[in-house]
Write a protein that holds these residues in place. Structure first.
Motif, mmCIF file in Angstrom:
data_model
loop_
_atom_site.group_PDB
_atom_site.id
_atom_site.type_symbol
_atom_site.label_atom_id
_atom_site.label_comp_id
_atom_site.label_asym_id
_atom_site.label_seq_id
_atom_site.Cartn_x
_atom_site.Cartn_y
_atom_site.Cartn_z
ATOM 1 N N ASP A 133 0.825 -1.208 0.000
ATOM 2 C CA ASP A 133 0.000 0.000 0.000
ATOM 3 C C ASP A 133 0.863 1.264 0.000
ATOM 4 O O ASP A 133 1.869 1.340 0.719
ATOM 5 C CB ASP A 133 -0.900 0.003 1.237
ATOM 6 C CG ASP A 133 -1.909 1.135 1.185
ATOM 7 O OD1 ASP A 133 -2.866 1.022 0.412
ATOM 8 O OD2 ASP A 133 -1.720 2.138 1.898
ATOM 9 N N PRO A 134 0.452 2.282 -0.800
ATOM 10 C CA PRO A 134 1.247 3.527 -0.871
ATOM 11 C C PRO A 134 1.420 4.235 0.464
ATOM 12 O O PRO A 134 2.369 5.008 0.636
ATOM 13 C CB PRO A 134 0.442 4.391 -1.846
ATOM 14 C CG PRO A 134 -0.325 3.420 -2.690
ATOM 15 C CD PRO A 134 -0.657 2.281 -1.782
ATOM 16 N N SER A 135 0.526 4.014 1.428
ATOM 17 C CA SER A 135 0.644 4.701 2.715
ATOM 18 C C SER A 135 1.920 4.315 3.455
ATOM 19 O O SER A 135 2.401 5.072 4.305
ATOM 20 C CB SER A 135 -0.575 4.395 3.592
ATOM 21 O OG SER A 135 -0.644 3.009 3.900
ATOM 22 N N PHE A 136 2.479 3.140 3.151
ATOM 23 C CA PHE A 136 3.729 2.725 3.789
ATOM 24 C C PHE A 136 4.959 3.241 3.049
ATOM 25 O O PHE A 136 6.078 3.087 3.524
ATOM 26 C CB PHE A 136 3.808 1.195 3.878
ATOM 27 C CG PHE A 136 2.716 0.582 4.689
ATOM 28 C CD1 PHE A 136 2.589 0.870 6.034
ATOM 29 C CD2 PHE A 136 1.789 -0.262 4.106
ATOM 30 C CE1 PHE A 136 1.567 0.323 6.791
ATOM 31 C CE2 PHE A 136 0.766 -0.820 4.850
ATOM 32 C CZ PHE A 136 0.651 -0.525 6.197
ATOM 33 N N ILE A 137 4.737 3.824 1.881
ATOM 34 C CA ILE A 137 5.857 4.219 1.029
ATOM 35 C C ILE A 137 6.098 5.719 1.053
ATOM 36 O O ILE A 137 7.233 6.183 0.912
ATOM 37 C CB ILE A 137 5.597 3.736 -0.420
ATOM 38 C CG1 ILE A 137 5.569 2.200 -0.443
ATOM 39 C CG2 ILE A 137 6.642 4.272 -1.384
ATOM 40 C CD1 ILE A 137 5.085 1.624 -1.740
#
Length: 709
Positions: free
Chosen positions: A491-495
């Protein structure tokens, strides 16, 4: 009906320990034709009620032995007496007393000193509503499953309440309640489980409100509560929170634990609606806003919400026409292999070319399409359009890589989904290996057994399968290892801040390790910077997708990328190991001069950053052996910065630079294990060079021990 016909029959009990108040109330009520009895204490009142049940009770709060709240609670716990309307009377006019009165079952609250007309009007209104409830036929006006009033009876009661409020200047409140994810319970556990949930919800709602308030089930999983008189925003907020808390208690059904929740919208009469239809509509609008904000919360109606709902309805009308008007388009975003840098796939992403609002991304209309029941049509259009585009590019010998498509819950859970896909592939003359489907992690975990069956059917067809937005749900690893998927999309939220947040890096690291142990690929979505990419590549991520390489593009621009055979230059994102590097994070010119001079004594590459954000980007992109930073660095501070560096890059040697010796800072840094040394001025160039040589020796030793070189 004229009141005189009821006065001769109505029996009112006055409970008050002040003789003058009892006598005054008795005189007022007798003068209006009521039969009046009185009691000087709560105990005496209960004894009288046992002998003869009154039609209504006027109850003082502050009395010796047993106060009014205790008397009311005692009555409401009795099936025989819990229907008697109780009006509290008190010298207290504070909100807490009113909330407590309504919480224990009171229907109204009157403050002393009394006004004859007010007392008479309130008693009249509540007795009229009581008589109306008793006279209406139960079967014709009640829901057969829950026993609650149905929509017809709700409309009658609400219309009566509005008439009384108009006559006597009162206020009403309407709460519109919708159970969250009720359909999921029905789909997973069956309709009997759904009925069980509805009955339990009805019981819980009844326990949260006064006996005199009306609770109705108006269809499906929707309930309405009418709060009569003495309702203000503060009291309503307390009531809604009580409902939310009560509804959140788990329910066990045949071994399954169901954790229900609800969304509540609240509207007031007369300010939020002057008639039954408008009042219910506006409470419903507020409820939809509560769902938009994540469910399991409550919202009051506002004029702004009404405008938004009108806009939403207009958007829904346009959405229904968008397919036949051919207003949807697909954009395509490349997915890149981090080993060789080549494009290995495309993701089809829908856009709506709205005639007035311009190009809308999916978040602006896909949730609305789900609610309006249009997602099936739109999903079918996406699959067919992507297949047609792939076939065209393949015929032009331009594309051999697959196209990935996001699948919605409604599509996935629709019976015969895999069979319909097989039929589409035959109609379009496209090989299944040229398609990939992305499923959200939360979707697969709604019903893992059903998901397993559908995924296996798709896998047999030859379609590639990915779990999208991984890390945001709650996957059961026992199921995960059995799902026939090919990749996990992080998920982009971790990136987005992975280069500066150790926890995000730890999660990504754990997901990559787990996926590789299950022989799955890991793709990082939402990649926007080279530092993010370098860090994830160094930690074993297999693939990337994001604006750093290319945003989602219309078909013609995506074709241009394919034609030029653009690749990601891997050497540019590889963390440099050519020469040992040290990083100085400082805006202090003295520190820079001393370190620059010291670095001339050895083969060190000197990297410089002025703040933590710049430093984290350099650490992600470069192999750094020594990190030096100022104690008073702006932002997160030197100690916190080095503590994060230790978590993310444990082999680095970390040095804190300070002006004057600070025992507190030094102890904090050492206790947290974030530093190798704490240096305070003054320092010589030769001493600095010797210290750096020792630090690099320490770094090289730790790297060799870890087997990294």
């Amino acid at each position: 009906m004229h009141l005189a016909a009821d006065k001769d029959l109505a029996d009112v009990l006055v409970v008050d320990d002040t003789p003058t108040d009892r006598e005054l109330l008795a005189a007022i009520l007798s003068g209006h034709g009521y039969r009046v009895r009185s009691a000087a204490s709560g105990v005496t009142a209960l004894e009288q009620i046992e002998r003869a049940q009154p039609d209504l009770i006027l109850l003082d709060i502050h009395m010796p032995e047993m106060n009014g709240f205790e008397v009311c609670r005692h009555l409401k716990q009795s099936k025989q007496f819990n229907g008697i309307p109780v009006i509290f009377v008190s010298v207290s006019d504070d909100t807490d007393s009113k909330v407590a009165a309504f919480n224990c079952g009171g229907i109204d609250y009157v403050t002393k000193p009394f006004r004859s007309a007010e007392i008479q009007a309130r008693i009249h209104a509540h007795l009229q509503m009581k008589y109306a409830r008793d006279q209406l036929g139960f079967q014709a006006g009640h829901d057969t499953l829950t026993g609650l009033p149905n929509r017809n009876l709700l409309t009658d009661r609400l219309q009566q309440a509005i008439s009384f409020a108009d006559r006597y200047g009162g206020q009403l409140g309407v709460a519109y309640i919708d159970l969250d994810k009720f359909k999921t319970v029905n789909d997973r556990l069956g309709h009997e489980a759904g009925d069980h949930l509805l009955v339990e919800a009805a019981c819980r709602l009844q326990s949260c409100v006064r006996e005199s308030d009306t609770i109705a089930r108006i269809g499906g999983d929707e309930f309405v509560i009418v709060f009569y008189d003495q309702i203000c925003e503060n009291v309503a907020a307390h009531a809604m929170q009580r409902i939310l808390d009560c509804m959140a208690e788990p329910i066990v059904y045949e071994g399954y634990s169901i954790v229900p929740s609800c969304s509540i919208g609240f509207a007031f009469y007369p300010q939020d609606g002057g008639d039954v239809e408008t009042l219910l509509k506006n409470a419903d609008i507020a409820m939809y806003r509560a769902k938009e904000l994540g469910r399991n919360n409550s919202q009051f109606f506002t004029g702004e919400l009404n405008q938004r709902m009108n806009e939403r309805m207009a958007l829904e009308r346009s959405l229904r026409l968008a397919i036949e008007r051919e207003e949807f388009v697909l954009h395509y975003q490349p997915r890149i292999d981090l080993r060789g840098g080549q494009v290995i796939g495309l993701e089809a992403l829908i856009r709506w070319q709205h005639p007035e609002l311009g190009l809308l991304p999916p978040l602006h209309f896909i949730p609305l399409a789900e609610e309006a029941g249009l997602i099936g049509q739109i999903g079918d259009w996406v699959i067919r359009t992507a297949c047609a585009q792939h076939k065209q590019w393949q015929q032009q010998a331009l594309l051999q890589v697959p196209i990935a498509i996001n699948i919605s819950p409604s599509q996935f859970l629709n019976p015969g989904f895999a069979q319909s896909i097989a039929s589409t592939l035959r109609d379009m003359d496209v090989a299944a290996c040229h398609l990939e489907f992305d499923f959200k992690e939360s979707l697969l975990m709604q019903d893992p057994a059903a998901a397993m069956r559908i995924l296996q059917e798709l896998k047999v067809l030859g379609i590639g399968l990915s779990i999208d937005d991984f890390g945001t749900g709650f996957s059961n690893l026992g199921y995960l290892k059995r799902f026939p998927v090919d990749r996990i999309k992080l998920d982009p939220s971790f990136i987005s801040e992975i280069q500066s947040h150790p926890d995000d890096l730890a999660i990504a690291d754990a997901v990559i390790a787990m996926a590789h142990s299950l022989r799955l690929k890991v793709a990082a979505e939402g990649m926007e910077s080279g530092s993010q990419l370098a860090l994830l590549a160094a930690h074993g991520c297999d693939e990337m997708q994001g604006d750093y390489f290319s945003p989602a593009l219309p078909a013609d621009l995506c074709l241009a990328v394919l034609l030029e055979k653009r690749v990601l230059e891997i050497e540019k994102i590889s963390r440099s190991r050519h020469l040992p590097a040290m990083l100085l994070v400082s805006r202090n010119e003295n520190s820079r001069r001393a370190l620059s001079a010291a670095s001339q004594f050895a083969r060190y590459r000197l990297l410089e950053a002025s703040d933590a954000r710049e430093a984290f980007d350099l650490l992600a992109a470069e192999e750094v052996g020594i990190v030096l930073c100022d104690q008073g660095m702006s932002g997160i501070g030197g100690v916190e910065f080095l503590s994060r560096v230790k978590q993310m890059y444990p082999n680095t040697v970390r040095i804190l630079l300070g002006g004057e010796f600070d025992a507190t800072v030094s102890a904090d840094a050492i206790n947290r294990g974030g530093i190798y040394k704490f240096l305070h001025q003054p320092w010589s160039e030769r001493a600095m060079a010797d210290m750096l040589a020792d630090a690099f020796a320490r770094y090289e030793g730790s790297v060799r021990a870890a087997g990294l070189h």
